[in-house]
Write an enzyme that holds these catalytic residues in place. Structure first.
Site, short mmCIF file in Angstrom:
data_model
loop_
_atom_site.label_atom_id
_atom_site.label_comp_id
_atom_site.label_asym_id
_atom_site.label_seq_id
_atom_site.Cartn_x
_atom_site.Cartn_y
_atom_site.Cartn_z
N GLU A 156 0.85 -1.19 0.00
CA GLU A 156 0.00 0.00 0.00
C GLU A 156 0.88 1.23 0.00
O GLU A 156 1.93 1.26 0.64
CB GLU A 156 -0.88 0.03 1.27
CG GLU A 156 -2.34 -0.29 1.03
CD GLU A 156 -3.17 -0.12 2.29
OE1 GLU A 156 -4.15 -0.85 2.42
OE2 GLU A 156 -2.82 0.73 3.14
N HIS A 202 -3.48 5.58 18.05
CA HIS A 202 -4.58 5.28 17.13
C HIS A 202 -5.93 5.40 17.80
O HIS A 202 -6.94 4.91 17.28
CB HIS A 202 -4.42 3.89 16.52
CG HIS A 202 -3.13 3.73 15.78
ND1 HIS A 202 -2.88 4.39 14.61
CD2 HIS A 202 -2.00 3.07 16.10
CE1 HIS A 202 -1.65 4.11 14.21
NE2 HIS A 202 -1.09 3.32 15.09
N ARG A 254 -21.79 1.30 12.53
CA ARG A 254 -22.48 1.55 13.81
C ARG A 254 -22.43 3.05 14.08
O ARG A 254 -21.84 3.81 13.33
CB ARG A 254 -21.75 0.82 14.92
CG ARG A 254 -20.25 1.18 14.88
CD ARG A 254 -19.52 0.91 16.15
NE ARG A 254 -18.08 0.93 15.94
CZ ARG A 254 -17.32 2.02 15.95
NH1 ARG A 254 -17.85 3.19 16.13
NH2 ARG A 254 -16.02 1.93 15.75
#
Lengths: 168, 502, 502, 168
Positions: free
Chosen positions: C200, C235, C292
């Site tokens: 990536e 994070h 959610r």
């Protein structure tokens, strides 16, 4: 353990049948209640009964062994009737009686006196309007009475607990 | 720029002002009476000065003491809040003399709007509609008949020097005009030593609607739309909302323009409120101008998005208004409930006392402006307002639902409050449908004073809670006694021990 | 219409959901573990069911127990909140089987978005930009060189089966490609028994920006604009705001359209969030979809004016979306701070314990979503989030000032919290200027970990407070002893009495 | 009345000179302070000093006679050094020492063990990362040490207070 408890005027016999931690089986007038009860804050109980959640607040009343209790929407006056309380109750005079002196607990101002010396006043009638804490309050009589003396005039500044009107 | 503001007030409004000061990087100075040493505004402020004994006429109303505290602290401005000295022309002047900025209008504006007759004349001169009638006393019975015919029945006869309802007579029938006039005159003479009486058109069951205005010192004036304040008890506002359910966009614009004109006519500077009464046909009449921040200002803040105290401070600082009329709009719906320490079951008698426990309602769309805390004793000397609960909703329905949710979750132990009464108002059909006027509480008193129903178990649950709590307290008392002490203390605790054996 | 909702969660989010249920006239059912009997969500709910021991894998994560409680209570819908079972496809399915409405997406959408590779492929198929690279494993070293040349350095080599940073290598120089590839493969093999590695593009110091979406069961999808979530520690989001200080109207519209396309590609229903990473040139790439409600949803509610839980319930009920894209706009600026029970001076270690005292910040523009109360013990089993503080301001400056004011007034005793750390973030120039990315905390750690200065007196004041408090406590202990008891208790209290004679 | 009070490591002698209601004259290391001090809530004092308003919160520390005290922006660890506390302090070993066992107060999961048996670890180094209450925490060593035993592996589920690593 068993106690007689008066709630809003009618009395119930309350018994603790069993207790296991938070879980109590309690009978109120011979009807059994299984409740999960825990004091969550000072004077605040969380009670689960048939899985319904009740947040119940207990405030000590003005007299010993009395409470004001709030449930979800309702407010109740509750008294514990132990032997001592029953004895005191029998000796006590009628609770619905007026004090012989009308006074305001707070300092304020007389808005209007609605009676004069010698007047006969009917139960529920307003005798004086007091402005205190920036609000006007009407003081009413609980029983038919005669006015003995009026000690203040419209517009007077008054202290807390100063006698305003003497009644029979 | 203003660097330090003295707040010449207490309670929720003092804290509300200090919050804005803090956001602006301005230091806040509290003043307090004897009764207020533990009050939250003293704790929240950067500095605090004692200004006298508990009664407000010996502390919060003593100009000298406030000015003294301001000088000692080096405050460069004073915010008077509402009540106390907020509409005192002398105080506004005195601040100016001392070189301290008064966060409010000039003494001239205060005086002009404070005198009801002068205010009425000022407004008439500015083409602001006032309640039809006269401002000069009736000269004779013939004059009275002529004037009343012109105004049209029903009318209210009012004593020029009047107040408190004395020398006032409502006249609905022509044949009652003269007898009423004579009664009003004699009552006025007896009460005030003056029999001057004037006439005003009687607006039955009016709506009370007010407009918020802001005016800077550069001649710019804007309005921030209306507040509907018709839910009143004994002429005291209980619930306010904005927008008014009655209002149309056309009337709103028109009244906004009138409010701006009225503000200009008063030569006004700062935040102010133009109060109107309105009949069911949306005819509106100037009632009075409040030359200060209103208790109910937060609902305007919420739908317009402007911090009014921030604007007050900026205006006092000589800055130009940040907003133009065309920048402003109303977004959603806001309702305010006033929570007083009062006993709704006992004719709303003030109920001062110690807060034993408080659970404040929070969450989406809820603003809560209060000042009490657990263990705080509400003093007997001041207004029993505990807090203001303000909710916002995307529309009026949502706002009502949210207010119900917030009131349900709001719990105070130790003093009685009007919370349950306010919940009932939120459920009253006339309120829910937005069809109400100043007669609302009177009209709906049966609904509002009704006892709450119980599903059957709550009485038993309350009884059980009392039972357990009482047992636990007894147990605690017992446990506190050291085993060795029991015999010594037998006398004191014997009775309690007996109880547990029942 | 849904009449009773079971909330399969705890803490602030359970209460937040119940508040909306109450506004909608829907009964709420709480579930609780052993540790949560006294938790506020049990107290706030209409009903409460016990679902097992304290560890969440024996209670809140046990599908069987939740379904059982739902059946017993007769709930017709379940709201999973965030965390716990909220992104569990099996749970969504199970609810459907039992005829209970799951307030969230289908199991298919959850599964599709839960698997990172599948999500990436779904998005690519829908022309949603993803981070450039491959989704298939590299087949050989030649293939690696070719692919990485195409993607362009720097790149990240990632183990297909990876997680937790293992089998991951950042490559910035060409000569490092092969050594890094070999290292990644061998580490991946050692950790996961599989040496598949893919590539990536490495976005250095990215911004984390997410879009809120709502999709009904009739194919209507809208977005509610972005949230900027770049202030992160390990994070984990610490502060979120909306609008993003980075965003332009053009990019916002474009990303909003992409978010809607992504939602449609996921065949999604309910409230969801499309997370993007963005570089300094406003290039953005799909990162993942959260299927959610997010912790940070209140900032969107505040600027857009929509109650997201209300919309979730309406969607689950089969209703059509109430709003069209063109109805929506962002009004003002909102910031959220997450208040955790944690110790910033000790590497942010969780700090559970009993809340001795709490003063919640209130007033204009402040929303506080919490669940703790005085005397409540934060359990050791769950997320240490105490509350979320959300402020609104007419612009970003006002929102920051307001957040500082709210954090200043927010006091909790008994557990350590990050409140002072959050206050420092509000004062950090990079934050104030809106120039920050996910490296913000690392970059500013010297400012953020600096000790607070004291003006000189606060140390003495603290000492004096301790002195008086200690003396008062000693006095209380003495007073509690009955005069007659002193001799008996001499041994126990003699030492304390000595102290007072010093 | 006089007491020795330790604040963030340095100690002061505090004396009460006079008291009149809320108003105290107190000397701290021979400097006099006139304060108006009142306990407004349990453990919360409102103190006015030179008309500056301080809201001071006292939380009892983990050890007896210690407090954590918050003033406006600062937090202090305070200990009351009476005769007993001084005696205990002299007997006590170095406060900065590590415990010989590293454990987490909360149940959780081992994210990563960064040392192995026999490793020499420098002061300030992280030896283990634990995920508990949904947050990751790094456990560091306070002094240069040797690892005696590692009792858990990456990914292990752990109980509260379970020994994880034994150090020298």
């Amino acid at each position: 353990m068993s106690l007689e408890i008066n709630i809003d005027g009618s009395s119930s016999v309350v018994k603790l049948i069993t207790q296991d931690g938070n879980n109590y089986k309690i009978s109120v007038n011979d009807e059994d209640y299984d409740v999960d009860l825990v004091e969550v804050e000072k004077g605040v109980y969380s009670i689960l009964y048939n899985n319904k959640s009740y947040n119940v607040e207990l405030t000590p009343g003005n007299k010993p062994k009395t409470y004001t209790i709030n449930t979800l929407y309702n407010s109740y006056d509750i008294g514990i009737l132990d032997a001592e309380a029953k004895y005191m109750k029998n000796r006590k005079s009628d609770d619905l009686d007026d004090d012989s002196t009308i006074s305001s607990p707070m300092p304020g101002k007389v808005v209007r006196v609605l009676v004069k010396k010698g007047d006969s006043v009917k139960a529920g009638e307003t005798v004086i309007i007091i402005s205190a804490m920036k609000m006007e309050s009407e003081y009413k009589i609980k029983k038919d009475r005669k006015i003995i003396e009026v000690l203040v005039n419209d517009g007077d500044t008054i202290d807390g607990n100063q006698p305003l009107i003497i009644i029979e | 720029m203003i660097k330090k503001v003295l707040i010449a007030n207490r309670g929720e409004i003092a804290i509300r002002i200090m919050r804005t000061c803090r956001e602006m990087g301005i230091l806040s100075v509290a003043v307090y009476s004897d009764a207020d040493r533990k009050s939250m505004h003293v704790r929240y402020a950067d500095e605090a000065y004692h200004i006298g004994p508990s009664p407000s006429n010996e502390s919060y109303l003593v100009i000298e003491n406030i000015i003294d505290a301001a000088k000692k602290s080096g405050a460069d401005a004073i915010h008077p809040g509402y009540g106390f000295l907020s509409e005192n022309a002398e105080f506004s002047d005195r601040c100016k003399e001392e070189g301290i900025k008064f966060i409010g209008p000039s003494s001239e504006s205060i005086s002009k709007m404070g005198d009801k007759i002068t205010a009425r004349r000022t407004m008439m001169a500015a083409n602001v509609p006032v309640v039809p009638g006269t401002t000069d006393p009736l000269t004779s019975e013939e004059d009275a008949l002529k004037v009343i015919k012109k105004v049209g029945l029903p009318v209210m006869l009012k004593a020029s020097s009047g107040g408190g309802g004395k020398g006032m007579r409502l006249v609905t029938k022509e044949e009652d005009i003269l007898p009423s006039l004579r009664a009003a005159k004699s009552e006025s003479m007896a009460s005030f030593g003056d029999d001057a009486v004037y006439v005003e058109k009687f607006i039955s069951s009016p709506h009370h609607i007010e407009f918020q205005v802001l005016a800077d010192s550069h001649g710019n004036v804007i309005h921030l739309f209306e507040r509907e304040c018709s839910v009143q008890r004994r002429h005291q506002k209980v619930i306010e909302e904005t927008p008014s359910p009655l209002m149309t966009p056309k009337v709103r614009n028109e009244m906004g323009e009138v409010a701006v004109a009225a503000t200009k006519a008063a030569n006004y500077q700062g935040a102010g409120t133009i109060e109107f009464i309105m009949d069911d046909n949306l005819n509106y009449y100037f009632l009075e101008m409040n030359t200060r921040l209103q208790v109910e200002h937060p609902i305007t803040e919420r739908v317009v998005g402007i911090d009014l105290v921030k604007e007050q401070i900026r205006i006092a600082d000589g800055q130009k208004l940040k907003y133009k009329q065309e920048d402003l709009s109303q977004n959603g719906h806001a309702i305010e409930c006033r929570i007083y320490a009062e006993d709704p079951d006992n004719n709303f008698m003030p109920s001062p006392g110690t807060i034993l426990h408080i659970t404040e309602p929070l969450g989406l769309g809820v603003r809560h402006d209060g000042y009490v805390y657990e263990g705080y004793e509400i003093p007997i000397y001041y207004d029993p307002l505990i807090s203001k609960l303000i909710v916002w909703g995307i529309d009026r329905d949502e706002a009502i639902q949210r207010m119900k949710r917030a009131l349900f979750a709001y719990k105070i132990m130790g003093v009685k409050t009007g919370i349950k009464f306010l919940e009932k108002i939120m459920n009253t059909p006339d309120f829910v449908e937005g069809k109400y006027n100043t007669q609302f509480i009177e009209k709906n008193k049966d609904i509002l004073m009704e006892e709450n129903k119980c599903d059957g178990d709550c009485k038993a649950i309350a009884t059980i809670a009392a039972f357990i709590d009482y047992q636990n307290r007894l147990k605690k008392v017992k446990d506190r006694i050291h085993p060795d002490d029991v015999n010594n203390n037998w006398k004191a605790f014997g009775r309690k021990r007996n109880i547990t054996r029942l």
